[in-house]
Design an enzyme around this catalytic site. Structure first.
Site, short mmCIF file in Angstrom:
data_model
loop_
_atom_site.label_atom_id
_atom_site.label_comp_id
_atom_site.label_asym_id
_atom_site.label_seq_id
_atom_site.Cartn_x
_atom_site.Cartn_y
_atom_site.Cartn_z
N LYS A 76 1.03 -1.40 -0.03
CA LYS A 76 0.30 0.42 -0.22
C LYS A 76 0.51 1.31 0.26
CE LYS A 76 -3.53 2.16 2.46
NZ LYS A 76 -4.53 1.34 3.50
N SER A 151 -10.03 1.94 2.85
CA SER A 151 -8.79 2.28 2.06
C SER A 151 -7.83 2.29 1.49
CB SER A 151 -7.86 3.31 2.78
OG SER A 151 -7.18 2.65 3.95
N SER A 175 -10.09 -0.75 7.03
CA SER A 175 -9.56 -0.41 4.99
C SER A 175 -8.65 -1.36 5.22
CB SER A 175 -8.92 1.16 5.39
OG SER A 175 -9.37 1.61 5.98
#
Lengths: 476, 97, 470
Positions: A76, A151, A175
């Site tokens: 990420k 997210s 997330s």
């Protein structure tokens, strides 16, 4: 061979036995990422990915058998890899190059991994749809009209779309699990402190964890053993031994006590996930688990509790982005005050600003006790309630999301509707316990959603055992 | 329970604490949105927490880091992402002392 | 001025004497090139996390014990949030609700000053305001240096008392070896809160705060100025505004800072990156045992046990370096009174003359000189000569004693006297017959001194002469 159809464990086998080279595998996934550019799941393929793969092949040839030797992995965009960009999907950090390695990257490199690139996300991990990225939204891997969740939407989408065998994410309020649910993959948020946060750009320090996406529960268990462990660079990381999680998957759930929360059973009424949720409980019961009907009276308050604690910490954590040391400086700023205000106003997106403002509100004098302290006390109350629940339960079953992925743009104008996406996921963050989302059913549009398995702190092995059973047996 | 209202002055004060600037237009749309969020988080007020003492996660003094100096990062690495540096330092327009 | 009471509270910052910074392992060192003692943690890079230094906590505990503080069994760290370029993370890690030390006091000549707390925090970086063209430069070397902040109750009533308090506190820190308190390097800084009220009134006046005073002299001047300023305002029927004022040492006056700064809202909350620290009773007691004597205790001991005068004891205990020197010297030469004598008359006067605080004779050498003197191996004159030579070019005491001829040992002296007696038989008989033998005896002593160029020990010489004249 279609490498995207292989599990991580199968890939590791092929690499170790040198039936497959890391260069071949890495190039394969690079090509796939380039072929699926429309997904916008990957922000950057690192230019030295093939170099890393060559190096891995060399080491394997020389007898190295690291647990991830030659495996390409996506991370990420808020996880630091020295010398590589890490933008948190923010314009503000557009050109930020990491000056050091995060602990998780170090751990993966030590096992020989190829860090392939970075994935899209909601800016600074604030969001539930990956629509809050300064670099455009990511698409759901199954339905391009829908969000991938967030997210960590880029990582979830990448694993589902077969752009890599495993991807890292972070989970502050859901997330990892929510996008895992929407993309039909497995995602875990480990126990708070299980994995070091060092080198991971902080959003809400007291509740967030690094976690990961895989296609199978077993892959996930294998990978978490590698990422886990206390770090000298993170006081909040737990200095306890790391078990071999894969070995804790026993293949049956006989005698396991499965908690069903009354508040959750009430909340699922009328939702897309309702039938699957109750069917799953029935299934577990039929297969030898003992169902324990219990409750957590303050469950409904986890959501507002989260939306006080997380913004409070975020408002402070994001102060360091000031246009002086590393983030972009506004070109029109002519003095220090303007550097702060203009750089931040131009650099941060709307949702980030909203949460900074909210955080400063709940911390400011006159409101601190009514909001921040109240939420912390409520968190403590919830922990006590959970303590009671875990006295009689090994795991708790919850839906991950209320249903399948929603359409792009459908919630962007309504922050509260977006916040409510986290209804079932936030509990694990507030409690600090491990939670995993395993694909479990399909919604009215035929898209997947997941169910969560929660256990008490450091009981990831229990979570994996139950989740693996569900993944292999449920619905067959 | 009465709704938490927020004034434009209050929003300006928060913006100043946040080092953020909003246009008049942004402010006008911000207030109703912010009030909705406050109404949402105000739910925590329904919970009685009088009996709860804040607990802290702690560790023992003896387990803390020993006082040993280690190598620092090279100066150029510390400064490498800064939009402006001079003389080995981060640099901003001259401030009034 | 006598119609008003002055009420003063101090906040005293001191940098702790550690090797590494408080939340990372970078060097705690003054004077390095800018941004060379820095790492991801102390520059506040994204993702970096603080790791607390054990020694820093222990030193604050130790500091607290010197002023009779209670030590909190659980210390918590909070974030103090504000934007300023010297603050890398836009928050300072500090302590609010559960500081390491609570309470305590220091007794001044006139009154007791109560201490509210001592807490541990991180220092900020340094700003260098250069030319308009270059701008302001930011150096984070000092960022993250461990800093303890002591806060007093408003018990101080004059500039003199404030300076007495600071002098006393500084001595304690230095004696306890917790901080070097180098004022010129900003190692000790002081914020002054001051208000005035009509004499005897119970109502406190509005207070003003002056920040970062870095010498005792400017503390004294600033308080005097500010008290007068406030009194003048009140006398003229005006009102004091609560504000932060900047002390301008060059112009000798305080200036109002922007009012905006004074109503800061720091939004303190527990730092989620740091765990609270459990401090056990045993750990506190272990640290207490390492606490050296404080100046007052030493003074008492020097007077009562060593028989020094109050004057001598006062002078020695003013400076830790002198105390250490003195204690070392008396462990080697066990006459504290004589050592004190030499320390005050010879060493301290030399230091004063040279305006250099370095003592250029080791306690070992001093003790050796005093031992030779006591054993009558050298004369007082020679002893002083040797002292001066060692001070000048750190020569060897024993060699000097020999080469200066001061080392007239007893055997040589015996021979010298014997020769003189044998060669002066007339004088010998004069001695036995004279009505004033004392006069003749003095003549013999004079001869011995002449022969030894004054280096013989007079007492020994007299003893030998008497014996040989029998």
């Amino acid at each position: 061979m279609k490498f995207e159809e292989l599990s991580l464990l199968e890939i590791v086998d092929l690499l170790h036995s040198q039936k497959l080279s890391s260069v071949e595998l890495t190039q394969y996934f690079i090509d796939r990422i380039n072929d699926r550019k429309e997904l916008n799941a990957v922000l950057e393929i690192y230019d030295d990915a093939i170099e890393q793969a060559k190096h891995a092949d060399e080491r394997i040839k020389n007898g190295f058998r690291g647990k991830l030797a030659g495996v390409p992995i996506l991370i990420k965009d808020n996880i630091l890899f020295k010398g590589k960009k890490a933008s948190c999907a923010s314009k503000f950090l557009e050109n930020y190059v990491a000056q050091y390695n995060s602990t998780v990257v170090d751990k993966m490199l030590a096992e020989g991994a190829v860090i392939l690139g970075r994935t899209n996300m909601d800016e600074f991990a604030m969001g539930s749809s990956t629509e809050n990225s300064a670099y455009g939204n990511t698409l759901n891997a199954i339905d391009p009209m829908r969000v991938p969740g967030g997210s960590s939407g880029g990582s979830a989408c990448a694993v589902r779309a077969g752009l890599c065998p495993v991807a890292l994410g972070t989970d502050t309020g859901g997330s990892i699990r929510q996008p895992a649910s929407y993309n039909g993959v497995v995602g875990i948020k480990p126990t708070y402190g299980r994995v070091s946060r060092y080198g991971v750009v902080a959003y809400a320090s007291s509740i967030e964890q690094v976690g990961l996406f895989t296609k199978t529960v077993k892959d996930n268990a294998y990978m978490l053993s590698i990422l886990s462990g206390g770090s000298q660079n993170d006081e909040t990381s737990l200095k306890v031994e790391v078990p071999d999680y894969l070995a804790q998957i026993k293949g049956n759930i006989k005698g396991i006590k499965v908690g069903v929360l009354k508040e959750v059973s009430d909340a699922v009424k009328g939702l897309d996930v309702e039938k699957t949720y109750f069917d799953l409980i029935e299934f577990l019961k039929e297969n030898g688990a003992e169902i324990v009907y219990t409750n957590m009276p303050h469950f409904a308050l986890t959501l507002p509790c989260y939306y006080i604690i997380a913004p409070a910490e975020a408002s402070s954590n994001l102060g360091r982005f000031d246009g002086i040391k590393y983030s972009r400086r506004s070109v029109t700023a002519s003095n220090v005050d303007e550097i702060y205000v203009k750089s931040r106003s131009e650099g941060f997106g709307k949702e980030v600003k909203r949460r900074i403002m909210l955080g400063n509100f709940v911390l400011s004098s006159g409101y601190f006790d009514a909001y921040y302290n109240k939420a912390k006390k409520l968190q403590q109350k919830l922990k006590k309630e959970a303590e009671e629940v875990f006295k009689s339960c090994d795991v708790i079953i919850l839906p991950t999301t209320t249903g399948e992925a929603f359409e792009i743009g459908s919630k962007t104008q309504d922050p509260i509707a977006m916040y409510k996406e986290d209804l079932f996921t936030i509990l694990a963050n507030i409690l600090g316990v491990p939670a995993l989302s395993v694909p479990c059913g399909k919604g009215s549009h035929g898209l997947p959603f997941g169910m969560q398995v929660l256990a008490d702190c450091l009981k990831e092995g229990q979570v994996y055992n139950v989740a693996d059973y569900i993944q292999r047996q449920y619905g067959r | 329970m009465s709704k938490t209202k927020i004034s434009i002055e209050e929003v300006r004060r928060l913006a100043s604490l946040s080092a953020l600037d909003f246009t008049e237009e942004e402010l006008n749309s911000f207030i109703p949105e912010f009030e909705k969020i406050l109404e949402f988080v105000d739910q925590v007020k329904n919970c009685d927490t009088d009996d709860v003492e804040i607990e802290y996660t702690s560790h023992k003094l003896a387990t803390l880091r020993e006082d040993e100096a280690k190598e620092s990062s090279p100066q150029e690495e510390i400064l490498m992402n800064s939009p402006k540096t001079k003389k080995g330092s981060f640099c901003v327009p001259k401030m009034l002392d | 001025m006598q119609d008003y009471d002055i009420v003063i509270g101090l906040e005293v910052h001191a940098e702790l004497k550690t090797k590494s910074k408080v939340f990372c392992s970078c060097k705690n060192q003054f004077g390095s090139l800018p941004n060379t003692n820095c790492c991801p943690v102390c520059v506040g890079l994204p993702g970096a996390l603080p790791i607390l230094n054990k020694k820093a906590v222990e030193l604050v505990i130790k500091a607290g014990l010197t002023i009779d503080s209670e030590i909190n069994n659980l210390a918590v760290f909070e974030r103090k949030n504000y934007f300023y370029p010297d603050l890398a993370k836009a928050y300072q890690i500090s302590q609010l609700v559960r500081p390491i030390c609570i309470g305590g006091h220091i007794d001044l000549k006139s009154r007791r000053v109560r201490i509210n707390r001592i807490h541990l925090e991180e220092d900020a970086g340094k700003l260098v305001h250069s030319s308009q063209a270059i701008g302001t430069l930011i150096d984070y070397n000092r960022g993250g240096v461990p800093l303890m902040e002591l806060v007093t109750e408003p018990d101080i009533t004059s500039a003199d008392e404030a300076v007495e308090f600071l002098t006393n506190l500084r001595q304690r820190y230095i004696f306890a070896d917790v901080a070097e308190c180098k004022m010129e390097q900003g190692g000790m800084r002081c914020d002054v809160n001051i208000s005035v009220k009509p004499k005897g009134s119970n109502v406190l006046g509005e207070r003003t705060e002056m920040k970062n005073l870095n010498s005792f002299k400017s503390v004294h001047r600033a308080i005097t100025y500010e008290a007068n300023r406030q009194i003048e305002i009140l006398k003229n029927g005006g009102k004091i505004t609560q504000e932060t004022r900047k002390w301008d040492d060059n112009h000798g006056k305080s200036i109002s800072m922007r009012k905006k700064e004074t109503s800061q809202d720091y939004r303190y909350f527990p730092d989620p990156d740091l765990l609270a620290v459990e401090i056990s009773h045993d750990e506190v007691e272990t640290i207490r045992k390492t606490l050296p004597m404080m100046p007052e205790q030493l003074k008492e001991r020097y007077i009562k046990e060593y028989g020094l005068s109050e004057y001598e004891a006062n002078i020695i205990t003013k400076d830790k370096a002198i105390v250490d020197y003195y204690n070392k010297a008396i462990s080697l030469y066990k006459n504290p009174k004589i050592v004190a004598n030499w320390l005050l008359t010879d060493i301290l006067s030399k230091i004063k003359d040279e305006q250099d605080s370095q003592i250029k004779i080791s306690p070992e050498d001093l003790a050796r000189i005093l031992t030779l003197l006591e054993q009558s191996k050298i004369s007082r004159t020679v002893a002083k000569d040797i002292f001066a030579k060692v001070w000048q070019d750190s020569a060897n005491v024993d060699q000097l004693a020999k080469s200066l001829g001061g080392f007239v040992d007893d055997d040589s002296l015996q021979n010298i006297v014997k020769n003189i007696v044998e060669n002066n038989q007339k004088a010998v008989s004069d001695y036995h017959t004279s009505e004033t033998p004392e006069k003749v005896f003095r003549w013999f002593v004079g001869q011995v001194m002449k022969e030894t160029k004054g280096k013989a020990n007079a007492q020994t010489a007299e003893k030998i002469i008497k014996e040989l004249l029998k």
